[in-house]
Design a protein around this motif. Structure first.
Motif, PDB file in Angstrom:
ATOM      1  N   PRO A 140       0.967  -1.122   0.107  1.00 24.77           N
ATOM      2  CA  PRO A 140      -0.224  -0.041   0.388  1.00 24.77           C
ATOM      3  C   PRO A 140       0.519   1.237  -0.088  1.00 24.77           C
ATOM      4  N   PRO A 141      -0.046   2.297  -0.372  1.00 23.38           N
ATOM      5  CA  PRO A 141       0.788   4.139  -0.339  1.00 23.38           C
ATOM      6  C   PRO A 141       1.151   3.904   0.885  1.00 23.38           C
TER       7      PRO A 141
ATOM      8  N   ILE B 169       3.751   9.485  -4.719  1.00 19.48           N
ATOM      9  CA  ILE B 169       2.803   8.636  -3.666  1.00 19.48           C
ATOM     10  C   ILE B 169       2.372   7.103  -4.539  1.00 19.48           C
ATOM     11  N   PHE B 170       1.599   7.362  -6.136  1.00 18.59           N
ATOM     12  CA  PHE B 170       1.908   6.154  -6.498  1.00 18.59           C
ATOM     13  C   PHE B 170       3.013   5.487  -7.322  1.00 18.59           C
ATOM     14  N   THR B 171       3.908   4.470  -7.228  1.00 26.31           N
ATOM     15  CA  THR B 171       4.944   4.523  -6.651  1.00 26.31           C
ATOM     16  C   THR B 171       4.600   2.739  -8.144  1.00 26.31           C
TER      17      THR B 171
ATOM     18  N   VAL C 169      -6.507   2.412 -16.118  1.00 27.54           N
ATOM     19  CA  VAL C 169      -6.123   3.239 -15.014  1.00 27.54           C
ATOM     20  C   VAL C 169      -5.244   3.598 -13.993  1.00 27.54           C
ATOM     21  N   GLY C 170      -5.084   2.768 -13.489  1.00 27.96           N
ATOM     22  CA  GLY C 170      -3.618   2.879 -12.644  1.00 27.96           C
ATOM     23  C   GLY C 170      -2.371   2.736 -13.845  1.00 27.96           C
ATOM     24  N   PHE C 171      -2.237   2.179 -14.960  1.00 29.75           N
ATOM     25  CA  PHE C 171      -0.926   2.757 -15.747  1.00 29.75           C
ATOM     26  C   PHE C 171      -1.042   4.607 -15.900  1.00 29.75           C
TER      27      PHE C 171
END
Lengths: 317, 683, 157
Positions: free
Chosen positions: A64-65, C6-8, C55-57
């Protein structure tokens, strides 16, 4: 021989293998089918336990983030969607299936929100939960399903189907899990440019590719350039980060681009043809649906037979 | 030198010459339903415009005048542009072809009136003219070959125009197949040229330059020339491939006129004339060409002596006159080469006019006689058909080489070229000696059979064809006698043709006289009867390199030729002007010869018994092998999968969507598994 | 220190994993369930999995393409649903059943159809519903009231 052993070792060494095994076993037990001498209730109980176990192991892969609230929501939505999916395909009652599918859609929409796609989240809920599922339920009611039909209680070759789909799941899991995490990713293009990481070794962001293929203005045009150049909030953050080199106070600036405006701008410029085609598709589907459901007499050939009419007439509202 | 040449307006637009008739043909073909009785108009317009452009190109003719219209073929090292060459030879041919074709098209509008396939006829005529002009214009062998085939295909379609008639279909097939034999030779010549030409460039200028500079070996030149001649024998109806031409009159008479005069048969002569800079380097081949032409001329004239069918007489006379042209072409040795080509082309030129005239006049007779063409069934038509009579007389006199008509001068040129070759040739002088004397004998025979046809048709007591004519063949073997109204001649017999048919006759007759007059007038000015023609033809690619040769008008040859011609006509007059016992007595006296000539020396029968029979036998053998060996093998092999499918695989075709989906998904799953395991092993 | 998105890749991986699970379960449902409606729900679920991945990509790369593709998927799914449901209604009207295995006319000639008895053999037994099987029967008591005479009933009989 060594190769095969090597394979088996690496397969068994993956935690995901067990998640897939448990999940597959549980789903197989849950699928409506005669499980030999095992009573349905016992099979269902065992299946639920196995699925839960599998899901738990599966969730160990999730990272999770860092922030607490998004992490909690990610777990909740993810677990709900997967459980909802399992129950959708295993429910005896199509109505229950449809409702479980609604839960899948809702949790997916939640995940969309977490990915900063609020417009899409709303759209999904409206289109799926609001339109599609209601239509499904309408049809189900039209057909007066009761969940007691033989064919709802007998899955077709559940063993083979489970094997197939869980092999696919395992393959997807294996390939996703072996993605290089790339600790350096996220620290900005300056770092990348300095270290000259090999692009094929890790999943690069397309905007980070800039460091390899040059500045956006140099030799890129059209869609490629727009895909690489900053457009969303993240890219804007990176823009700010570029300024951060000489202005340390600007580091935490995050410029939020309005979501709908951004989508619209991209959709009606880069993807205009797709929009036109999608519109045409919708229109054709509309015409098709009307043409198909248009009640004409030849639909039921023996409708003149009174006995037949009595038999099937009940399905008509 | 050639690069400095700047193509003029007409050179740049010479491609319009084949384009206009093609356009006319397309318009006619597309608008066939709308146009109906007016279907001739687009083709008339097309050929007329093409004629105008041709006239324009006459002035722009030059050795180096060529123009690339577009890049046509480009494959590997083969570059074939659509390139036109506008020099003396091609412009002369173009003007002649478009002019004569135009007149024939005008005549055809009257002749074919009322035919149910009227538009198809004109579309084909347009296509035919387009192919022929394209053939003449193109500047390389491959493009020439394309149009050459186009001419062949159009002739097939036109000869078989009344395809419902078995004899017409057979004649069309015969023409096509015989032409294929010749095309084969031409094709091999092109392959050979391609393999030895510098840069695989098939255009005329580069090949002639290479031949001249000696980069093509002499043996290859001889072989290629012989192969080209092989191709020309079929198109231009020489021994051994002439048999299709007399049958080709199964088509409508305008088609015969077109084939015999302007388009089809001139293609072979043109090809050899075009290749003259190369062919002239092979004296042996030249002798073969001259000998073949000579033999053809004699044989065809001998057959023409006894034929009863007016058009057939004309057909054999065409073969014979083509033989003259080949004699002239074959005489192009040493320093008289240019003279020979000029003679051949001049004869071709004049022959086109008077032969078109004769054929159209025969067509007019046939039209008036209700599709009867057998000379035994009508006589003495001179009062009923005055225009036809006069025009036919002009044509016949020209064919008989009566001075001062055009045929006299051209035949004299040919004879002069042959006599020149007797002196010029080193090792084949004896061949040309024989050719010369045979040509003179043939000239006499020509005059005789022409006179015979003329007197039989137009002189003597008047007689019109009637069904109960004792002379009429019991079962009309000739297709023309069928009178099946396929092309709708519903009018009374025995009347002169309408103006649309009579005017082309008069124009052609006028031209025949006019060319003779031009020769007569130009003689003292230019120093020779055909020098004006030679002057134009000299502006042809490669011709300036040919030996000019001193050409004095030979009074000996001219007087001898004239005397023979007049003698032939006189003999014909004595025998046929009035019905008398002489022909019958001659028939009895030379019974065997007469029957042989009437039976066309049984050449067709000979071919049937040899070539055709061999082909048929091998075809039946192939058929047998194909049916019982190859087919059985194939069906046997095909049985194996069928048996396997019936026994095992059909069970999997159970119609269940989910089964199909599961099968493909399972395969995808295993494929993915394989790939992932492969990827796992690598790190 | 520049700000970290934060979207690693780890977060992207979460999305991919959930999407993969939805996709695989959708395949399973499509392959094994006989009910036409559940089959189509499964197909929609596969689309959901793909949409999640996209969407994630899109989020990871920081551009809109993923979301726009998802919108296209929504469009296609809506079209598909409308057509499919229309077809299902037609099919149901013909056979009065939603069983997909009834529709196997396109099989090879000579191959026998799957017998209907096979399905009931494979079907899961139904658990008996708890509760009484029969209800007590009450005998009528008291005096039967007089029926009002209605003229139109008389006439009809």
């Amino acid at each position: 021989m060594d190769v095969i052993l090597n394979f088996i070792g690496s397969v068994l060494g993956m935690t995901g293998t067990y998640a897939v095994l448990f999940g597959g076993l549980g789903t197989y037990l849950l699928l409506p089918h005669r499980h030999g001498a095992i009573r349905p209730r016992a099979a269902h109980g065992a299946g639920l336990i196995a699925v839960a176990l599998g899901l738990l192991i599966y969730m160990t892969y999730w990272r999770p983030p860092g922030l607490l609230l998004p992490a909690v929501f990610l777990y909740v939505f993810g677990a709900t969607s997967v459980i909802g999916a399992v129950l959708t395909i295993t429910s005896r009652d199509p109505v229950a299936s449809a409702l479980w599918f609604a839960s899948v859609v809702l949790s997916t929409a939640g995940l969309f929100l977490l990915a900063e796609a609020p417009f899409l989240a709303a759209g999904t809920i409206i289109v799926y939960a609001g339109a599609v599922i209601v239509t499904f339920l309408f049809v189900i009611m039209l057909a007066q399903m009761e969940g007691k039909a033989d064919y709802d209680r007998a899955a077709r070759s559940p063993g083979w189907a489970t094997l197939t789909s869980f092999i696919i799941l395992w393959c997807l899991l294996a390939s996703i899990a072996t993605l290089k995490t790339g600790e350096k990713v996220g620290t900005g293009i300056h770092h990348l440019a300095r270290n000259r990481l090999e692009p094929e070794k890790q999943l690069l962001r397309s905007r980070d590719l800039e460091a390899y293929i040059g500045s956006p203005d140099a030799n890129m045009t059209g869609v490629v350039r727009r895909a690489v150049s900053p457009m969303s909030l993240v890219a804007d953050a990176r823009l700010a980060e570029g300024e951060a080199a000489d202005n340390p106070e600007a580091t935490s600036v995050l410029v939020h681009r309005p979501n709908v405006a951004g989508i619209a701008a991209s959709m009606y410029t880069d993807h205009l043809a797709s929009v036109a085609i999608a519109g045409a598709l919708l229109f054709v589907a509309l015409v098709g649906a009307v043409a198909i459901t248009n009640p004409r007499m030849p639909v039921r050939p023996s409708s003149s037979d009174p006995a037949q009419r009595a038999a099937v007439g009940s399905v008509r509202p | 030198m050639e690069s400095a040449y700047e193509p003029g307006f007409f050179v740049r637009n010479a491609w319009l010459i084949p384009f206009f008739p093609l356009l006319g043909a397309l318009v006619t073909a597309v608008g066939a339903r709308r146009l109906r009785g007016l279907a001739h108009l687009p083709v008339w317009a097309g050929i007329g415009l093409a004629f105008l452009v041709s006239l324009g190109t006459l002035a722009s003719a030059d050795h180096a005048a060529k123009y690339t219209v577009f890049e046509w073929l480009s494959a590997g090292n083969l570059e074939v542009p659509f390139q036109v060459r506008v020099d003396g030879l091609s412009t002369m041919m173009l003007s002649m072809v478009t002019f004569v074709s135009g007149l024939v098209a005008i005549f055809a509008a009257g002749y074919m009136h009322g035919d149910p396939s009227y538009p198809r006829f004109f579309a084909l005529i347009g296509l035919f003219v387009a192919s022929m002009t394209g053939l003449v214009l193109s500047n390389n062998y491959l493009l020439t070959y394309v149009f050459w085939e186009g001419v062949g295909a159009c002739s097939y379609l036109l000869i078989g125009f009344w395809y419902a008639r078995p004899s017409a279909a057979a004649a069309a097939m015969k023409a096509f197949l015989v032409n294929r034999v010749g095309d084969f030779g031409f094709a091999i010549a092109i392959f050979w040229l391609w393999s030895i030409a510098p840069g695989h460039d098939l255009s005329y200028d580069s090949i002639f330059a290479a031949a001249e500079s000696g980069s093509i070996p002499t043996s290859a030149i001889a072989g290629i020339s012989l192969l080209l001649f092989w191709g020309a024998t079929a198109k231009s109806a020489q021994i051994p491939l002439y048999t299709w031409l007399p049958d080709a009159m199964e088509g409508p008479t305008p088609v015969s006129a077109l084939i015999h005069a302007a388009t089809m048969v001139t293609a072979g002569v043109y090809l050899l004339a075009r290749s003259m800079p190369m062919v002239a380097m092979a004296p042996g081949v030249q002798a073969v060409i001259a000998a073949t032409g000579c033999a053809t001329a004699l044989l065809a004239a001998a057959i023409a002596l006894t034929q009863n069918d007016l058009k057939r007489v004309m057909a054999y006379s065409t073969v014979s006159q083509l033989g003259y042209m080949f004699m002239a072409l074959g005489s192009g040795v040493g320093d008289v080469a240019q003279l020979a080509v000029v003679a051949a082309m001049f004869h071709l030129f004049t022959h086109a006019f008077f032969k078109a005239l004769l054929f159209l006049a025969s067509g007019s007779v046939m039209h008036a006689m209700g599709d009867v063409i057998d000379m035994r069934r009508f006589r003495g038509l001179r009062h009923r058909l005055p225009i036809t009579y006069l025009t036919f007389a002009v044509g016949a006199l020209a064919l008989a080489a009566f001075p001062p008509l055009s045929g006299f001068f051209s035949k004299d040129e040919v004879l002069g070229a042959i006599s020149g070759a007797i002196h010029a040739s080193e090792s084949y002088s004896w061949v040309y000696q024989i050719v010369y004397w045979t040509a003179l004998v043939t000239a006499f025979m020509t005059a005789f059979y022409t006179g015979r046809a003329f007197f039989l048709t137009f002189h003597g007591p008047e007689k019109l064809p009637s069904p109960n004519d004792p002379e009429a063949p019991p079962v009309d073997a000739h297709a023309h006698g069928h009178a099946d109204d396929a092309h709708g001649h519903h009018h009374e017999i025995g009347h002169e043709s309408p103006p649309v048919m009579a005017i082309p006759l008069m124009i052609l007759a006028g031209c025949t006289v006019l060319i003779g007059l031009i020769c007569l007038v130009a003689w003292p000015i230019t120093g020779g009867p055909a020098e004006w023609f030679a002057g134009h033809l000299e502006k042809t690619l490669g011709f300036e390199a040919l030996g000019h040769g001193e050409h004095g008008f030979s009074w000996f040859t001219a007087t001898l030729g004239t005397l023979l011609g007049v003698g032939g006509i006189a003999l014909a007059y004595v025998m046929y002007a009035e019905p008398g016992p002489l022909p019958a007595r001659m028939k009895e006296r030379f019974g065997a010869l007469y029957r042989a000539s009437l039976g066309k020396f049984y050449v067709d029968e000979f071919y049937d018994a040899t070539v055709v029979a061999i082909v048929r036998i091998s075809a039946s053998i192939s058929d047998f092998v194909d049916t019982y060996v190859v087919d059985r093998l194939i069906t046997g092999i095909a049985l194996i999968p069928r048996a396997i499918g019936r026994a095992r695989l059909a069970l999997y075709q159970n119609g269940l969507i989910q089964f199909y989906a599961a099968s493909s998904a399972l395969c995808v799953a295993f494929l993915l598994l394989f790939l992932v395991l492969l990827g796992l092993q690598r790190p | 220190m520049p700000p970290t998105d934060i979207f690693t890749l780890e977060v992207l991986r979460d999305y991919l994993l959930i999407g993969a699970a939805l996709f695989a379960l959708g395949i399973l449902g499509f392959l094994s369930r006989r009910n036409l409606i559940v089959m189509f729900l499964s197909a929609e679920m596969m689309l959901q999995g793909v949409a999640l991945t996209l969407v994630g990509f899109g989020r990871y790369h920081g551009n809109w393409t993923g979301q726009i593709l998802t919108i296209m998927i929504l469009t296609v799914a809506a079209c598909e649903a409308s057509i499919a449901l229309a077809l299902i209604v037609i099919l149901y009207n013909r056979r009065s059943s939603l069983d997909v295995t009834l529709w196997q006319e396109i099989r090879e000639a000579g191959v026998p159809a799957t017998p209907a008895s096979l399905i009931s053999e494979e079907a899961e037994p139904v658990d008996a519903a708890p509760g009484p099987e029969s209800y007590p029967h009450l005998t009528p008591a008291g005096v039967e009231p007089a029926h009002p005479v209605e003229p139109w009933i008389e006439r009809r009989s």
